[in-house]
Design a protein around this motif. Structure first.
Motif, mmCIF file in Angstrom:
data_model
loop_
_atom_site.group_PDB
_atom_site.id
_atom_site.type_symbol
_atom_site.label_atom_id
_atom_site.label_comp_id
_atom_site.label_asym_id
_atom_site.label_seq_id
_atom_site.Cartn_x
_atom_site.Cartn_y
_atom_site.Cartn_z
ATOM 1 N N ALA A 85 6.657 32.476 47.726
ATOM 2 C CA ALA A 85 7.521 32.398 46.545
ATOM 3 C C ALA A 85 7.991 33.781 46.120
ATOM 4 O O ALA A 85 9.190 33.992 45.848
ATOM 5 C CB ALA A 85 6.767 31.716 45.399
ATOM 6 N N ASP A 86 7.089 34.754 46.078
ATOM 7 C CA ASP A 86 7.473 36.096 45.651
ATOM 8 C C ASP A 86 8.344 36.786 46.696
ATOM 9 O O ASP A 86 9.297 37.494 46.365
ATOM 10 C CB ASP A 86 6.228 36.941 45.365
ATOM 11 C CG ASP A 86 5.552 36.548 44.057
ATOM 12 O OD1 ASP A 86 6.069 35.643 43.365
ATOM 13 O OD2 ASP A 86 4.507 37.136 43.731
ATOM 14 N N THR A 87 7.993 36.598 47.971
ATOM 15 C CA THR A 87 8.810 37.194 49.035
ATOM 16 C C THR A 87 10.246 36.699 48.946
ATOM 17 O O THR A 87 11.201 37.494 49.004
ATOM 18 C CB THR A 87 8.233 36.854 50.426
ATOM 19 O OG1 THR A 87 6.938 37.441 50.559
ATOM 20 C CG2 THR A 87 9.133 37.389 51.534
ATOM 21 N N ILE A 88 10.413 35.400 48.790
ATOM 22 C CA ILE A 88 11.768 34.844 48.822
ATOM 23 C C ILE A 88 12.547 35.188 47.560
ATOM 24 O O ILE A 88 13.773 35.338 47.595
ATOM 25 C CB ILE A 88 11.737 33.315 49.071
ATOM 26 C CG1 ILE A 88 13.044 32.875 49.736
ATOM 27 C CG2 ILE A 88 11.486 32.534 47.809
ATOM 28 C CD1 ILE A 88 13.274 33.447 51.108
ATOM 29 N N ARG A 89 11.855 35.354 46.427
ATOM 30 C CA ARG A 89 12.548 35.803 45.215
ATOM 31 C C ARG A 89 13.153 37.187 45.427
ATOM 32 O O ARG A 89 14.284 37.455 45.016
ATOM 33 C CB ARG A 89 11.575 35.830 44.031
ATOM 34 C CG ARG A 89 11.262 34.463 43.429
ATOM 35 C CD ARG A 89 10.331 34.645 42.239
ATOM 36 N NE ARG A 89 10.099 33.398 41.537
ATOM 37 C CZ ARG A 89 8.896 32.867 41.336
ATOM 38 N NH1 ARG A 89 7.821 33.470 41.827
ATOM 39 N NH2 ARG A 89 8.747 31.746 40.665
ATOM 40 N N CYS A 90 12.399 38.063 46.069
ATOM 41 C CA CYS A 90 12.908 39.415 46.344
ATOM 42 C C CYS A 90 14.027 39.385 47.373
ATOM 43 O O CYS A 90 15.055 40.054 47.223
ATOM 44 C CB CYS A 90 11.775 40.318 46.808
ATOM 45 S SG CYS A 90 10.544 40.663 45.532
ATOM 46 N N MET A 91 13.834 38.601 48.442
ATOM 47 C CA MET A 91 14.869 38.521 49.478
ATOM 48 C C MET A 91 16.181 37.975 48.912
ATOM 49 O O MET A 91 17.269 38.344 49.368
ATOM 50 C CB MET A 91 14.396 37.630 50.629
ATOM 51 C CG MET A 91 13.301 38.230 51.500
ATOM 52 S SD MET A 91 13.759 39.803 52.267
ATOM 53 C CE MET A 91 12.796 40.928 51.246
ATOM 54 N N SER A 92 16.089 37.125 47.902
ATOM 55 C CA SER A 92 17.300 36.571 47.288
ATOM 56 C C SER A 92 18.132 37.656 46.610
ATOM 57 O O SER A 92 19.346 37.501 46.440
ATOM 58 C CB SER A 92 16.931 35.488 46.266
ATOM 59 O OG SER A 92 16.365 34.356 46.897
ATOM 60 N N ALA A 93 17.470 38.743 46.242
ATOM 61 C CA ALA A 93 18.196 39.857 45.632
ATOM 62 C C ALA A 93 18.758 40.812 46.673
ATOM 63 O O ALA A 93 19.673 41.588 46.371
ATOM 64 C CB ALA A 93 17.265 40.616 44.681
ATOM 65 N N TYR A 94 18.210 40.746 47.890
ATOM 66 C CA TYR A 94 18.611 41.702 48.921
ATOM 67 C C TYR A 94 19.614 41.136 49.924
ATOM 68 O O TYR A 94 20.333 41.901 50.572
ATOM 69 C CB TYR A 94 17.375 42.168 49.707
ATOM 70 C CG TYR A 94 16.295 42.821 48.888
ATOM 71 C CD1 TYR A 94 16.590 43.463 47.685
ATOM 72 C CD2 TYR A 94 14.969 42.791 49.317
ATOM 73 C CE1 TYR A 94 15.578 44.056 46.931
ATOM 74 C CE2 TYR A 94 13.956 43.388 48.571
ATOM 75 C CZ TYR A 94 14.270 44.018 47.374
ATOM 76 O OH TYR A 94 13.267 44.600 46.647
ATOM 77 N N ALA A 95 19.611 39.824 50.098
ATOM 78 C CA ALA A 95 20.426 39.205 51.150
ATOM 79 C C ALA A 95 21.235 38.047 50.591
ATOM 80 O O ALA A 95 21.011 37.576 49.469
ATOM 81 C CB ALA A 95 19.518 38.723 52.286
ATOM 82 N N ASP A 96 22.182 37.575 51.396
ATOM 83 C CA ASP A 96 23.044 36.452 51.002
ATOM 84 C C ASP A 96 22.565 35.130 51.584
ATOM 85 O O ASP A 96 22.938 34.059 51.102
ATOM 86 C CB ASP A 96 24.474 36.716 51.481
ATOM 87 C CG ASP A 96 25.044 37.984 50.875
ATOM 88 O OD1 ASP A 96 25.396 37.957 49.683
ATOM 89 O OD2 ASP A 96 25.120 39.011 51.589
ATOM 90 N N ILE A 97 21.737 35.189 52.633
ATOM 91 C CA ILE A 97 21.243 33.996 53.317
ATOM 92 C C ILE A 97 20.001 34.409 54.089
ATOM 93 O O ILE A 97 19.860 35.584 54.461
ATOM 94 C CB ILE A 97 22.337 33.419 54.256
ATOM 95 C CG1 ILE A 97 21.905 32.078 54.865
ATOM 96 C CG2 ILE A 97 22.744 34.421 55.335
ATOM 97 C CD1 ILE A 97 23.055 31.359 55.583
ATOM 98 N N ALA A 98 19.071 33.476 54.284
ATOM 99 C CA ALA A 98 17.832 33.826 54.988
ATOM 100 C C ALA A 98 17.438 32.725 55.948
ATOM 101 O O ALA A 98 17.650 31.541 55.689
ATOM 102 C CB ALA A 98 16.700 34.058 53.986
ATOM 103 N N VAL A 99 16.837 33.137 57.068
ATOM 104 C CA VAL A 99 16.237 32.197 58.010
ATOM 105 C C VAL A 99 14.751 32.504 58.081
ATOM 106 O O VAL A 99 14.352 33.672 58.159
ATOM 107 C CB VAL A 99 16.901 32.266 59.405
ATOM 108 C CG1 VAL A 99 16.882 33.670 59.982
ATOM 109 C CG2 VAL A 99 16.215 31.297 60.370
#
Length: 312
Positions: free
Chosen positions: A90-104
């Motif tokens: 949950a915390d990793t993806i919250r941060c990635m949402s601020a850094y990237a536009d899409i994630a796999v």
């Protein structure tokens, strides 16, 4: 991001058949004219979060984003990230949402990408979760079938190998049932048969015929599409069970001599001991082309989830 509604791809059934067909059709266009899409995702960033080893899935996603003009961040080993310090998904993806536009995300635990999607403010793509689902491999497989067989519907499809833990099989078989495939041949050792829950749902939801076999040579003359899979060492808790089953099935030219001339042999790769090297030069062996087509299927998916206008 723009006003495009956030969509995730956690399992193939997140998309309607019409949407799957759109992705396949766009993937075909991108394969035929890749240069036309080289700036489609300019300024966009893809995060690749691979908690489990990968070659084709990770590199094909990275290649797809680069060919679309975008950029990449991420990790291929969770131990090089804050996951090694105990950070939650949950915390990793919250941060990635601020850094990237899409994630796999690829993860050894079933349901991890779905969990991530609940905390994300960007599209999340399941790059494989345990023995559960692998929806982007399914998109690759659909594009491959479309390219070689012209239609996705109406074929007799056989799955061979590890049908119990094979997430590629679990994703593809239900999707092909949605495409009105009426007969599947399931070739596996007794210990690695398709899970009973999946067999029941296939029969109840789609009224398909499931024929079980123990040996490829007993059924190969009936098959239009043969989908080979490896016996997966990483899914076994008992080393002795793996050693006993790992060489159970080997497709070679001798067995192929009894197959239809227009049958195709697919494999999500990596292969270990299930396809002999003498099959590589047979035009029916399309597994390396299948791996190549994965780039274009994923290019099409990325643009769809980002809401990018690629009408050319």
């Amino acid at each position: 991001m723009n006003n495009h509604k956030i969509r995730h791809l956690i399992e193939p059934e997140d998309f309607t058949l019409e949407e799957l067909n759109e992705v396949v059709a766009l993937g075909k266009k991108m394969y035929e004219a890749p240069a036309e899409y080289k700036r489609a995702c300019e300024g966009k960033i893809l995060a690749t979060l691979f908690y489990e080893p990968s070659t084709r899935t990770r590199f094909s996603f990275e290649t797809a984003m680069l060919r679309l003009g975008g950029s990449i961040i991420g990790f291929s080993d969770a131990n090089t990230s804050s996951v090694s310090k105990g950070e939650s998904i949950a915390d990793t993806i919250r941060c990635m949402s601020a850094y990237a536009d899409i994630a796999v995300m690829r993860h050894p635990k079933e349901g991890a990408p779905k969990l991530a999607s609940h905390y994300a403010s960007i599209p999340i793509i399941n790059g494989g979760d345990g023995g559960h689902q692998h929806p982007t491999q399914t998109l690759t497989d659909l594009l491959t079938i479309k390219m070689y067989k012209e239609t996705i519907e109406g074929h007799t499809v056989a799955f061979c190998g590890d049908l119990k833990f094979g997430r590629t099989v679990h994703s593809l078989i239900r999707t092909l049932a949605r495409y009105n495939t009426k007969k599947f041949i399931l070739i596996s050792p007794e210990e690695l048969t398709l899970p009973d829950t999946l067999k029941r749902s296939l029969k109840q939801d789609f009224d398909v015929e499931l024929q079980e076999a123990r040996y490829i040579e007993d059924v190969i003359s009936e098959i239009d599409i043969l989908y080979m899979t490896r016996i997966q060492k990483e899914r076994f808790f008992n080393e002795a069970d793996y050693a006993r089953l790992k060489d159970s099935y080997l497709l070679n030219q001798s067995k192929l001599s009894h197959a239809k001339k227009d049958m195709i042999v697919m494999h999500p790769l990596p292969r270990v001991n299930e396809i002999a090297y003498d099959v590589d030069d047979d035009p029916r062996g399309v597994y390396f082309k299948q791996a190549e087509l994965g780039v274009y299927a994923r290019m099409a998916l990325i643009t769809k989830l980002l809401g990018v206008d690629v009408s050319c």
